[in-house]
Write a protein that holds these residues in place. Structure first.
Motif, PDB file in Angstrom:
ATOM      1  N   SER A   1      14.118  25.016 -11.351  1.00 48.34           N
ATOM      2  CA  SER A   1      13.360  26.168 -12.033  1.00 48.34           C
ATOM      3  C   SER A   1      14.083  27.246 -12.562  1.00 48.34           C
ATOM      4  O   SER A   1      15.080  27.595 -11.931  1.00 48.34           O
ATOM      5  CB  SER A   1      12.066  26.707 -10.995  1.00 48.34           C
ATOM      6  N   ILE A  36      -4.245  31.078  -6.893  1.00 43.53           N
ATOM      7  CA  ILE A  36      -3.409  31.518  -8.122  1.00 43.53           C
ATOM      8  C   ILE A  36      -3.793  31.113  -9.479  1.00 43.53           C
ATOM      9  O   ILE A  36      -4.519  29.860  -9.452  1.00 43.53           O
ATOM     10  CB  ILE A  36      -2.017  30.650  -7.836  1.00 43.53           C
ATOM     11  N   THR A  38      -2.400  30.257 -13.049  1.00 46.99           N
ATOM     12  CA  THR A  38      -1.505  29.794 -13.384  1.00 46.99           C
ATOM     13  C   THR A  38      -1.185  30.625 -14.724  1.00 46.99           C
ATOM     14  O   THR A  38      -2.086  30.944 -15.378  1.00 46.99           O
ATOM     15  CB  THR A  38      -1.441  28.182 -13.764  1.00 46.99           C
ATOM     16  N   CYS A  41      -0.232  29.178 -21.418  1.00 49.08           N
ATOM     17  CA  CYS A  41       0.878  28.701 -22.480  1.00 49.08           C
ATOM     18  C   CYS A  41       1.181  29.543 -23.543  1.00 49.08           C
ATOM     19  O   CYS A  41       2.494  29.730 -23.876  1.00 49.08           O
ATOM     20  CB  CYS A  41       0.304  27.219 -22.984  1.00 49.08           C
ATOM     21  N   ARG A  54       5.620  28.208 -14.502  1.00 47.94           N
ATOM     22  CA  ARG A  54       4.346  27.693 -13.977  1.00 47.94           C
ATOM     23  C   ARG A  54       4.590  26.637 -13.040  1.00 47.94           C
ATOM     24  O   ARG A  54       3.866  26.477 -11.845  1.00 47.94           O
ATOM     25  CB  ARG A  54       3.258  27.017 -15.014  1.00 47.94           C
ATOM     26  N   GLN A  57       5.111  28.268  -9.448  1.00 44.47           N
ATOM     27  CA  GLN A  57       3.956  28.650  -8.930  1.00 44.47           C
ATOM     28  C   GLN A  57       3.550  27.723  -8.038  1.00 44.47           C
ATOM     29  O   GLN A  57       2.866  28.184  -7.196  1.00 44.47           O
ATOM     30  CB  GLN A  57       2.819  28.978 -10.119  1.00 44.47           C
ATOM     31  N   SER A  58       3.582  26.680  -8.220  1.00 40.28           N
ATOM     32  CA  SER A  58       2.934  25.289  -7.140  1.00 40.28           C
ATOM     33  C   SER A  58       3.956  24.751  -6.580  1.00 40.28           C
ATOM     34  O   SER A  58       4.017  23.706  -5.918  1.00 40.28           O
ATOM     35  CB  SER A  58       2.391  24.238  -8.310  1.00 40.28           C
ATOM     36  N   TYR A  63       0.573  20.971  -8.519  1.00 45.66           N
ATOM     37  CA  TYR A  63      -0.765  21.068  -8.064  1.00 45.66           C
ATOM     38  C   TYR A  63      -0.766  21.913  -6.773  1.00 45.66           C
ATOM     39  O   TYR A  63       0.168  22.116  -6.277  1.00 45.66           O
ATOM     40  CB  TYR A  63      -1.370  19.911  -7.766  1.00 45.66           C
ATOM     41  N   MET A  74      -5.373  26.449  -7.205  1.00 43.59           N
ATOM     42  CA  MET A  74      -4.798  26.922  -8.600  1.00 43.59           C
ATOM     43  C   MET A  74      -6.052  27.004  -9.296  1.00 43.59           C
ATOM     44  O   MET A  74      -6.797  25.940  -9.285  1.00 43.59           O
ATOM     45  CB  MET A  74      -3.764  26.007  -8.927  1.00 43.59           C
ATOM     46  N   LEU A  76      -6.307  26.691 -13.408  1.00 40.28           N
ATOM     47  CA  LEU A  76      -5.460  26.457 -14.705  1.00 40.28           C
ATOM     48  C   LEU A  76      -5.991  27.332 -15.753  1.00 40.28           C
ATOM     49  O   LEU A  76      -6.725  27.289 -16.108  1.00 40.28           O
ATOM     50  CB  LEU A  76      -5.325  25.174 -14.861  1.00 40.28           C
ATOM     51  N   HIS A  78      -4.138  26.970 -18.501  1.00 36.25           N
ATOM     52  CA  HIS A  78      -3.035  26.563 -19.897  1.00 36.25           C
ATOM     53  C   HIS A  78      -3.773  26.458 -20.961  1.00 36.25           C
ATOM     54  O   HIS A  78      -3.295  26.606 -22.355  1.00 36.25           O
ATOM     55  CB  HIS A  78      -2.743  24.892 -19.322  1.00 36.25           C
TER      56      HIS A  78
END
Length: 83
Positions: A1, A36, A38, A41, A54, A57-58, A63, A74, A76, A78
């Motif tokens: 990452s 959380i 995310t 994008c 992102r 974050q997981s 997931y 989470m 999302l 996106h």
């Protein structure tokens, strides 16, 4: 990452909050859930490599909840772009 340390800091924060919130017996469940959102994008949020961020974050599972983030969920984002 490309977000080194982020996942570790996030887990540490959740664990610290859980300890603090449940310090008085009978008040808060020691495994209180956290959420959380995310990062979207369509933005860079001040750094490059948002896809990797992102994933961080997981904890690189993609997931939550997962073994590294128990009782963490989470939402999302996106599909959210810059309005």
């Amino acid at each position: 990452s490309k977000a080194p340390g982020y996942a570790c800091s996030q887990s540490f924060m959740f664990n610290q909050w859980r300890q603090q919130f449940s310090m008085v017996p009978g008040t808060t469940n020691p495994m209180v859930p956290f959420g959380i959102v995310t990062l979207a994008c369509g933005t860079n949020e001040g750094c490059a490599g948002m896809a990797e961020f992102r994933m961080a974050q997981s904890h690189n599972y993609g997931y939550a909840p997962n073994p590294d983030l128990p009782n963490v969920y989470m939402a999302l984002a996106h599909d959210l772009g810059d309005p």
